[in-house]
Write a protein that holds these residues in place. Structure first.
Motif, short mmCIF file in Angstrom:
data_model
loop_
_atom_site.label_atom_id
_atom_site.label_comp_id
_atom_site.label_asym_id
_atom_site.label_seq_id
_atom_site.Cartn_x
_atom_site.Cartn_y
_atom_site.Cartn_z
N LYS A 107 30.67 -11.36 -12.35
CA LYS A 107 31.42 -10.17 -12.75
C LYS A 107 31.97 -10.42 -14.15
CE LYS A 107 34.75 -6.80 -10.99
NZ LYS A 107 35.62 -6.44 -9.85
N ILE A 108 31.52 -9.60 -15.10
CA ILE A 108 31.79 -9.83 -16.52
C ILE A 108 32.64 -8.68 -17.06
CG2 ILE A 108 30.73 -10.17 -18.77
CD1 ILE A 108 28.20 -11.11 -17.31
N LEU A 123 23.77 -16.96 -27.26
CA LEU A 123 23.93 -18.26 -26.60
C LEU A 123 24.98 -19.14 -27.28
CD1 LEU A 123 20.12 -19.01 -26.10
CD2 LEU A 123 21.68 -17.99 -24.43
N LYS A 124 25.78 -18.57 -28.15
CA LYS A 124 26.73 -19.37 -28.91
C LYS A 124 27.95 -19.79 -28.10
CE LYS A 124 25.57 -17.79 -33.58
NZ LYS A 124 26.06 -17.10 -34.80
N GLY A 125 28.19 -19.14 -26.97
CA GLY A 125 29.32 -19.52 -26.14
C GLY A 125 30.65 -18.97 -26.60
N ASN A 126 30.63 -17.86 -27.35
CA ASN A 126 31.88 -17.26 -27.82
C ASN A 126 32.67 -16.68 -26.65
OD1 ASN A 126 31.10 -17.85 -30.44
ND2 ASN A 126 30.09 -15.88 -30.71
N PHE A 127 33.97 -16.48 -26.90
CA PHE A 127 34.80 -15.90 -25.85
C PHE A 127 34.33 -14.49 -25.53
CE2 PHE A 127 38.48 -13.99 -23.84
CZ PHE A 127 38.94 -15.01 -23.03
N TYR A 128 33.96 -13.72 -26.55
CA TYR A 128 33.33 -12.42 -26.38
C TYR A 128 32.01 -12.41 -27.15
CZ TYR A 128 37.26 -10.13 -24.06
OH TYR A 128 38.22 -9.77 -23.15
N THR A 129 30.96 -11.87 -26.53
CA THR A 129 29.62 -11.87 -27.13
C THR A 129 29.06 -10.45 -27.12
OG1 THR A 129 29.21 -14.09 -26.27
CG2 THR A 129 27.29 -12.85 -27.03
N LYS A 130 28.55 -10.01 -28.28
CA LYS A 130 27.89 -8.71 -28.35
C LYS A 130 26.46 -8.87 -27.86
CE LYS A 130 27.22 -4.64 -31.27
NZ LYS A 130 25.89 -4.33 -30.73
N VAL A 131 26.17 -8.30 -26.71
CA VAL A 131 24.88 -8.47 -26.06
C VAL A 131 24.08 -7.17 -26.02
CG1 VAL A 131 23.72 -9.13 -23.91
CG2 VAL A 131 25.78 -10.36 -24.65
N LEU A 132 24.74 -6.08 -25.68
CA LEU A 132 24.07 -4.81 -25.43
C LEU A 132 24.32 -3.84 -26.58
CD1 LEU A 132 25.01 -4.41 -21.66
CD2 LEU A 132 22.85 -5.26 -22.60
N ASN A 141 28.55 -16.30 -20.67
CA ASN A 141 28.10 -17.66 -20.97
C ASN A 141 27.75 -18.41 -19.69
OD1 ASN A 141 28.74 -17.07 -23.67
ND2 ASN A 141 30.84 -17.79 -23.40
N GLU A 142 28.53 -18.19 -18.62
CA GLU A 142 28.22 -18.85 -17.35
C GLU A 142 26.87 -18.35 -16.81
OE1 GLU A 142 31.33 -18.56 -14.50
OE2 GLU A 142 32.91 -19.20 -15.89
N PHE A 143 26.62 -17.06 -16.97
CA PHE A 143 25.34 -16.50 -16.53
C PHE A 143 24.17 -17.12 -17.29
CE2 PHE A 143 22.09 -13.27 -17.59
CZ PHE A 143 21.52 -13.12 -16.34
N LYS A 199 24.03 -20.02 -18.85
CA LYS A 199 23.90 -21.45 -18.55
C LYS A 199 23.33 -21.67 -17.16
CE LYS A 199 27.65 -22.90 -21.62
NZ LYS A 199 29.03 -23.45 -21.70
N ALA A 200 23.75 -20.84 -16.22
CA ALA A 200 23.24 -20.98 -14.86
C ALA A 200 21.74 -20.72 -14.80
CB ALA A 200 23.96 -20.02 -13.92
N GLY A 201 21.26 -19.80 -15.63
CA GLY A 201 19.82 -19.51 -15.68
C GLY A 201 19.09 -20.31 -16.72
N GLN A 202 19.81 -21.16 -17.47
CA GLN A 202 19.23 -21.96 -18.54
C GLN A 202 18.39 -21.08 -19.47
OE1 GLN A 202 19.85 -25.47 -19.10
NE2 GLN A 202 21.48 -24.70 -17.79
N LEU A 203 18.99 -19.96 -19.90
CA LEU A 203 18.30 -19.04 -20.80
C LEU A 203 18.15 -19.67 -22.18
CD1 LEU A 203 19.91 -15.60 -19.88
CD2 LEU A 203 17.97 -16.78 -18.84
N CYS A 204 17.05 -19.36 -22.83
CA CYS A 204 16.74 -19.90 -24.15
C CYS A 204 16.38 -18.77 -25.11
CB CYS A 204 15.58 -20.90 -24.08
SG CYS A 204 15.97 -22.43 -23.22
N HIS A 205 16.46 -19.07 -26.39
CA HIS A 205 16.10 -18.13 -27.43
C HIS A 205 14.65 -17.66 -27.23
CE1 HIS A 205 15.54 -16.34 -31.34
NE2 HIS A 205 14.62 -17.22 -31.66
N GLY A 206 14.45 -16.36 -27.21
CA GLY A 206 13.10 -15.80 -27.02
C GLY A 206 12.80 -15.37 -25.61
N ASP A 207 13.61 -15.80 -24.63
CA ASP A 207 13.43 -15.30 -23.25
C ASP A 207 13.73 -13.80 -23.21
OD1 ASP A 207 12.89 -17.89 -22.57
OD2 ASP A 207 14.77 -18.24 -21.50
#
Length: 540
Positions: free
Chosen positions: A201-202, A165-174, A218-220, A222-230
């Motif tokens: 489309k990411i 959720l840091k809003g970086n240009f590229y985020t390691k998610v998977l 990051n748009e995804f 924010k649109a879902g208002q995701l939080c830490h622990g979800d």
């Protein structure tokens, strides 16, 4: 001479296209049955005894003026109600959320999620706007579809961390394991991720088998208002690069009924809307929130108690959270697509099942001598069973007995490893020292990683210690708790041995390292998903 008013039970569906805040819609046949006998001013009675007043609108066949009740219990689109009416001005109502379980009925208003209403799409978003936005409605639709309609669609669970959720240009998610389960590879340079109808489309950036997601991620979030622990459950679609996501919000997943019909019996209820797949296969997946709380108390044979006095025995698979063998029930009661079934857990692997047809009416309304849930609760053969996270039941003990005991463990006399006997030798003393140096009361984590030492893979029972960083995960576990390790397409059962704030993998760990051919120096990441299950990602 007054006529006897028959009891009517029906479902009130609050799907997005018909949802109105403070409005409880009723099927047209209810108006046809009771005509003008319903007074203008009515009362809604909840299982905890709370009363809420509303106005019956004859021209629209609904109860309006329940705005305060909706706000108090955080009622939103895709929340379903069951309503019982015996005539007069009182309607008995039970409420079900998008996770498919009956809500709790608190005496204080439910605190809304502390959302980070960020600036996106060119403007600042306030709470009122977000709750009525297309993003939020689509997210609720995805939750309802996943939990209440579909079965077996989950392909991968992603636990949202702060780094996501840091809003970086590229985020390691998977992780690598996540990419493997989702079928992603380096030939793919984009994915589509969304809820039910709205997708982003990411672009993907690959390096040495690892993948990063660009700022559309990051748009995804924010649109879902995701939080830490979800928890985001990824579901595959017909397009191998497109995934639907169901979000289990950490703050809301525990909002289920704990009091049960106002009698303090801890009855938990869940629902399932019949899909065509379920009708054909006779199989359905029990909602995750119910399984997380009560799944361990269910045996392989589950009994479904029907209001006509019948009983149907089906099979429960704990690994998949599935009920099998519903064909007999479906055929006997002519259950078709979009029928809604409600399951009230009355203990001892027994459910009381209510069936509502496509007109939203209880199919047993006209039955003489109908067996009610209250009648079932009086039967001594169905005691209420509530398991806490730190209990050990017979099913778990039975599972422990089926595990293979490593021969080296027997030869070296390590039977005492079944208890939490602390093992400190030259190979793992540094692990214990590092554990003691960490403040276990710190921030919440759901994962940890270790570089395997020789002792971890020497087949002498020196299992990996769980990091104190995930203390919130295992703090309520017993001295011998059975967990599942998921790695690739396979799973292993391992006993976790705990003493106070120290916890390690015990019996079953050697078998896991052997079959995965783990060696010293490899890095292994353990990501806690839910229901005592870890996803394991092994790096070279």
């Amino acid at each position: 001479m007054s006529s006897v008013v028959k009891r009517s039970s029906f479902v009130s569906k609050n799907y997005a296209w018909s949802y109105m805040t403070g409005c409880l819609p009723m099927p047209s046949c209810v108006a046809g049955r009771y005509g003008n006998s319903i007074p203008d001013r009515v009362m809604v009675v909840l299982p905890n005894g709370a009363l809420w007043s509303g106005d019956y609108m004859r021209d629209r066949n609904c109860i309006e003026g329940l705005d305060n009740m909706y706000e108090f219990y955080d009622i939103e689109p895709y929340h379903l109600f069951t309503v019982k009416y015996n005539g007069g001005s009182f309607f008995a109502v039970q409420m079900y959320n998008t996770y498919g379980v009956e809500i709790d009925y608190p005496v204080e208003p439910i605190p809304r999620k502390e959302r980070n209403f960020s600036r996106y799409n060119g403007g600042w978003v306030n709470e009122a706007y977000y709750l009525s936005s297309d993003f939020h409605i689509d997210k609720l639709c995805a939750q309802f579809t996943y939990n209440c309609y579909n079965s077996g669609k989950g392909a991968y669970d992603l636990v949202i961390s702060r780094s996501h959720l840091k809003g970086n240009f590229y985020t390691k998610v998977l992780s690598r394991n996540a990419c493997s389960q989702l079928g992603l590879n380096e030939s793919m340079n984009w994915v589509e991720i969304g809820y039910r109808n709205l997708f982003w489309k990411i672009k993907l950036k690959w390096s040495n088998g690892k993948v990063w997601l660009n700022r559309k991620w990051n748009e995804f979030t924010k649109a879902g208002q995701l939080c830490h622990g979800d928890i985001c459950v990824f579901q595959k679609t017909s397009n191998c690069q497109k995934f639907e996501v169901c979000v289990f919000e950490k703050i809301n997943v525990n909002n289920f009924n704990r009091t049960g019909l106002g009698e303090g019996k801890s009855i938990m209820s869940w629902l399932k809307v019949m899909s065509n797949d379920t009708i054909l296969s006779g199989e359905l997946e029990i909602p995750r929130v119910f399984v997380d709380k009560f799944g361990e108390s269910l045996g392989e044979s589950v009994h479904l108690l029907i209001p006509d006095g019948g009983e149907v025995c089906v099979h429960f698979c704990g690994f998949r959270s599935y009920l099998y063998g519903l064909n007999k029930l479906i055929a006997k009661y002519s259950v078709s697509e979009n029928y809604v079934l409600f399951f009230d857990y009355v203990g001892n692997s027994h459910f009381y099942v209510s069936i509502y047809n496509n007109n939203c009416m209880d199919i047993f309304d006209e039955l003489s001598g109908k067996v009610l849930l209250e009648d079932v609760l009086l039967q001594p053969k169905c005691p209420i069973v509530v398991l806490s996270d730190d209990s050990v039941d017979e099913d778990e003990v039975s599972a422990l007995n089926t595990l293979t005991i490593d021969q080296n463990e027997i030869l070296e006399g390590r039977a005492n490893s079944l208890g939490m006997q602390e093992i400190v030798d030259n190979n793992n003393s540094e692990i214990v020292e590092s554990m003691q140096a960490v403040n276990v009361e710190g921030d919440y984590f759901n994962s940890f990683a270790v570089n395997l030492s020789r002792s971890h893979v020497d087949q002498k029972g020196h299992g990996v210690y769980l990091s104190p960083q995930i203390w919130n995960v295992y703090k309520k576990w017993s001295k011998r708790t059975l967990v599942t390790l998921l790695c690739g397409e396979h799973s292993w059962k391992v006993v976790v041995q705990r003493e106070k704030k120290k916890c390690r993998f015990g019996r079953g760990w050697d078998n896991f390292t052997l079959q995965k051919q783990l060696v010293q120096g490899q890095r292994v990441e353990f990501i806690y998903r839910n229901n005592k299950t870890f996803e394991v990602d092994v790096s070279p």
